[in-house]
Design a protein around this motif. Structure first.
Motif, PDB file in Angstrom:
ATOM      1  N   THR A 142      36.774  14.206  30.492  1.00  0.00           N
ATOM      2  CA  THR A 142      36.581  13.435  29.254  1.00  0.00           C
ATOM      3  C   THR A 142      37.778  12.526  28.965  1.00  0.00           C
ATOM      4  OG1 THR A 142      35.107  15.091  28.306  1.00  0.00           O
ATOM      5  CG2 THR A 142      36.171  13.598  26.755  1.00  0.00           C
ATOM      6  N   VAL A 240      40.620  15.043  21.964  1.00  0.00           N
ATOM      7  CA  VAL A 240      39.397  15.781  22.272  1.00  0.00           C
ATOM      8  C   VAL A 240      39.375  17.020  21.384  1.00  0.00           C
ATOM      9  CG1 VAL A 240      37.922  16.756  24.041  1.00  0.00           C
ATOM     10  CG2 VAL A 240      39.590  15.005  24.660  1.00  0.00           C
ATOM     11  N   ASN A 263      40.744   6.982  20.854  1.00  0.00           N
ATOM     12  CA  ASN A 263      39.435   7.566  21.180  1.00  0.00           C
ATOM     13  C   ASN A 263      39.384   8.999  20.660  1.00  0.00           C
ATOM     14  OD1 ASN A 263      38.625   5.394  23.320  1.00  0.00           O
ATOM     15  ND2 ASN A 263      40.685   6.054  23.876  1.00  0.00           N
ATOM     16  N   SER A 265      36.823  12.371  20.947  1.00  0.00           N
ATOM     17  CA  SER A 265      35.613  13.018  21.450  1.00  0.00           C
ATOM     18  C   SER A 265      35.551  14.417  20.866  1.00  0.00           C
ATOM     19  CB  SER A 265      35.643  13.115  22.979  1.00  0.00           C
ATOM     20  OG  SER A 265      35.723  11.832  23.554  1.00  0.00           O
ATOM     21  N   THR A 267      33.612  17.990  21.868  1.00  0.00           N
ATOM     22  CA  THR A 267      32.782  18.499  22.959  1.00  0.00           C
ATOM     23  C   THR A 267      32.637  20.019  22.921  1.00  0.00           C
ATOM     24  OG1 THR A 267      34.396  19.126  24.659  1.00  0.00           O
ATOM     25  CG2 THR A 267      33.971  16.780  24.389  1.00  0.00           C
TER      26      THR A 267
ATOM     27  N   ASP B 236      26.020  13.121  24.131  1.00  0.00           N
ATOM     28  CA  ASP B 236      27.039  12.517  24.989  1.00  0.00           C
ATOM     29  C   ASP B 236      27.206  11.016  24.755  1.00  0.00           C
ATOM     30  OD1 ASP B 236      27.773  14.913  26.650  1.00  0.00           O
ATOM     31  OD2 ASP B 236      25.666  14.793  27.173  1.00  0.00           O
ATOM     32  N   HIS B 238      28.347   7.311  22.816  1.00  0.00           N
ATOM     33  CA  HIS B 238      29.655   6.697  22.572  1.00  0.00           C
ATOM     34  C   HIS B 238      29.534   5.597  21.517  1.00  0.00           C
ATOM     35  CE1 HIS B 238      33.685   6.191  24.822  1.00  0.00           C
ATOM     36  NE2 HIS B 238      33.823   5.701  23.608  1.00  0.00           N
ATOM     37  N   ASN B 263      31.423  10.639  21.204  1.00  0.00           N
ATOM     38  CA  ASN B 263      32.710   9.972  21.398  1.00  0.00           C
ATOM     39  C   ASN B 263      32.806   8.767  20.456  1.00  0.00           C
ATOM     40  OD1 ASN B 263      33.410  11.354  24.152  1.00  0.00           O
ATOM     41  ND2 ASN B 263      31.317  10.582  24.372  1.00  0.00           N
TER      42      ASN B 263
END
Ligand SMILES: NC(=O)c1ccc[n+]([C@@H]2O[C@H](COP(=O)([O-])OP(=O)(O)OC[C@H]3O[C@@H](n4cnc5c(N)ncnc54)[C@H](OP(=O)(O)O)[C@@H]3O)[C@@H](O)[C@H]2O)c1
Ligand SMILES: NC(=O)c1ccc[n+]([C@@H]2O[C@H](COP(=O)([O-])OP(=O)(O)OC[C@H]3O[C@@H](n4cnc5c(N)ncnc54)[C@H](OP(=O)(O)O)[C@@H]3O)[C@@H](O)[C@H]2O)c1
Lengths: 333, 333
Positions: A142, A240, A263, A265, A267, B236, B238, B263
């Motif tokens: 990722t 993340v 960024n 994310s 998960t 998943d 973005h 994301n």
């Protein structure tokens, strides 16, 4: 059709400690799913959430708790390794599970069967499956950590943290870690963390900023750290989020994120489909197992407890007493 | 040393309309920076923000407005193409700028000189540089759009939207677009959008959910759409935020993002360093220019105006009157 097994059953859904060793049944394995006799099961913080009713298993999965284990193949049912070669009865395996690890028997899709790293015991193998797959998939697949990057692990003394510090170090990153005690920070240092931050006394965002920012942050806190993580981020950095120990909803300052071209994310491993899990498992075995086998990374088992004491294991984890991992031992009658 | 040029000067920093054509000077080009005589300059929404005092040029950049242009090389100063071959005086070029496009002359680092797509006029080329680099870098280099994915463009009738719809379509994606009028939605349809959403009357998040969610969202709204964009996201998926027309601070529900393994990136072109810009420009020319040359994607110039009328051009853009791009023509004395 179903298979009889002894397993940990939550007898009262209102009481997370009502975990008893009882006889129950699990679904018969389908073709390509091995039946595995479990010897050791790893304990994860997610297990404590499931006992509290917060983290239900994916549809179609047993509600027996447990995300990782190691044992011996009882019946392969046609399961093969990624290279197509068959698994055999009696082969030792580690397993990544959507649930069902706290059980004498588990059915495991072939993509979630892992070889035991050379030199590892079954207990040691059971302690690394979930952390290895989680850390590799997040920091590499990722966030694409690169050699020379700086990475920050929150909860550096936890199961994820201790493994992550070692792996990132082996990959050539500068490693920062937060923890709530000097004792845990000492362990972080021993495993290779360069920048040690006691989050109860210091401001991690300031310290990371002084070091030029973190290119990658593996976050387990969520809302409470959202804004500070962005402060701590380097240009083009990647946060993340894999845990929300500090809450679910936080204010996002988009301009601040954009100024860093940042960024974010969020998960999870558990709800991915079989194909996705098989891909992550294969990449983890390919990239991480050699580092376990040559000693660049090691397991860190805090204690091994009999499975009947699982309630005490959960309590210890939640009390913050545990550095590294707890492993549960199953009776082999 | 400096070079004398006529350019648009903001004579009153409190008044975004005080844009006058005056004589001024720009820094002498350094080795590897070409001096370019500008014929046409593209207008971007960011230009209107800069005139309002909100979007300062990066340090070391002229404060003359203007992010893209096309013209003729006056002096190459050793500037070369990515393949190492030299630019020559008289070569026609398009240019990506950190500022300074509303000017007779501009100094341009070699990595930001683009060939004119075959068959394109200078005005047409000036209208595609910024949108091409922005859309390519965000949907491909950041969000990694794949054939068969669904992508949502907010502001489908704007400069970014019209170009993005065509490019995503050419790359094999299913394209959704929002706009505030049937007229703009009609244009979106004409350029290949499959799912048309009037954001004033319909709920884009519901509509995308019915279509299985968006794998990629190119967002220009920011805070106001943050939560709805997550609702609209596929697993998943973005979200790439490049504009904040709907505000800067929004509540992020991390659990909701994690349930989709979503994301969020926030990016900008202007403050990247020279190397990064050169990389994006080279990838854009390599991947997008062939699609312009074979007609799979086209420019959409709304109107060409004399540079002296720039204040009116900004006003029209801010009034939402413009579908596609405005290009300014510079006097060639
Ligand atoms: N999404 C996924 O796929 C996935 C997979 C695995 C794990 N996880 C999540 O990742 C997290 C860590 O897992 P784990 O197995 O490593 O749990 P763990 O062993 O319980 O470790 C958590 C660590 O966090 C530290 N901590 C608590 N509050 C903190 C704060 N405010 N700042 C920094 N550190 C803090 C704790 O110790 P001290 O406070 O004493 O330092 C503890 O060492 C959990 O939330 C888990 O649910 C997610
Ligand atoms: N970060 C970067 O590197 C970068 C680069 C280029 C552009 N940008 C940004 O990207 C945005 C778009 O640029 P542009 O050149 O395409 O601007 P533009 O031509 O002015 O287009 C903006 C479009 O947004 C539409 N819009 C306004 N409110 C909306 C809403 N609530 N929902 C959906 N659409 C809405 C407008 O038309 P209607 O309301 O009439 O439909 C208009 O067509 C700008 O904010 C710009 O600053 C960023």
């Amino acid at each position: 059709m179903s298979i009889t097994t002894n397993a940990i059953i939550q007898t009262d859904t209102e009481n997370p400690s009502s975990l008893a060793w009882q006889t129950t049944s699990i679904a018969d394995p389908q073709p390509g799913e091995a039946l595995v006799r479990i010897h050791y099961a790893g304990v994860n913080r997610a297990d404590t959430l499931q006992a509290q009713g917060h983290y239900p298993p994916p549809r179609g999965t047993t509600d027996i708790i447990g995300l990782e284990a190691a044992g011996v193949i009882e019946a392969p049912n046609g399961a093969t390794r990624p290279d197509g070669s068959p698994w055999h009865p009696g082969d030792e395996v580690a397993v990544l599970l959507s649930g069902g690890g706290y059980s004498e028997y588990a059915t495991v899709p072939e993509g979630q069967l892992l070889p035991i790293p050379a030199g590892y015991s079954l207990a040691e193998a059971a302690s690394v499956v979930e952390v290895a797959c989680t850390v590799w998939s997040n920091i590499m697949m990722t966030a694409r950590l690169r050699e020379g990057d700086t990475i920050l692990f929150h909860g550096g003394g936890g199961g994820i943290g201790i493994f992550g510090i070692q792996l990132a170090r082996a990959l050539g990153a500068t490693v920062a870690a937060t923890a709530g005690s000097e004792e845990k920070l000492h362990v972080c240092r021993r495993y290779g963390a360069d920048i040690l931050i006691n989050y109860k006394e210091e401001n991690f965002a300031e310290i990371l900023t002084e070091h030029g920012g973190a290119d990658v942050i593996l976050d387990i806190i969520g809302a409470k750290y959202l804004d500070r993580n962005i402060t701590a981020l380097a240009p083009d950095g990647h946060i993340v989020i894999i845990g929300m120990q500090g809450g679910v909803k936080g204010e996002l300052n988009i301009a601040k994120l954009l100024n860093k071209r940042g960024n974010i994310s969020a998960t999870g491993l558990r709800y991915r489909d079989k194909e996705d899990k098989a891909h992550i498992v294969a990449e983890t075995v390919r990239n991480v197992w050699p580092l376990l086998e040559n000693g660049q990374i090691t397991h860190h088992i805090n204690r091994i407890m009999p499975i009947a004491e699982v309630a005490a294991a959960h309590k210890a984890l939640l009390a913050g007493e545990v550095t590294g991992k707890i492993v549960l031992e199953l009776p082999q009658s």
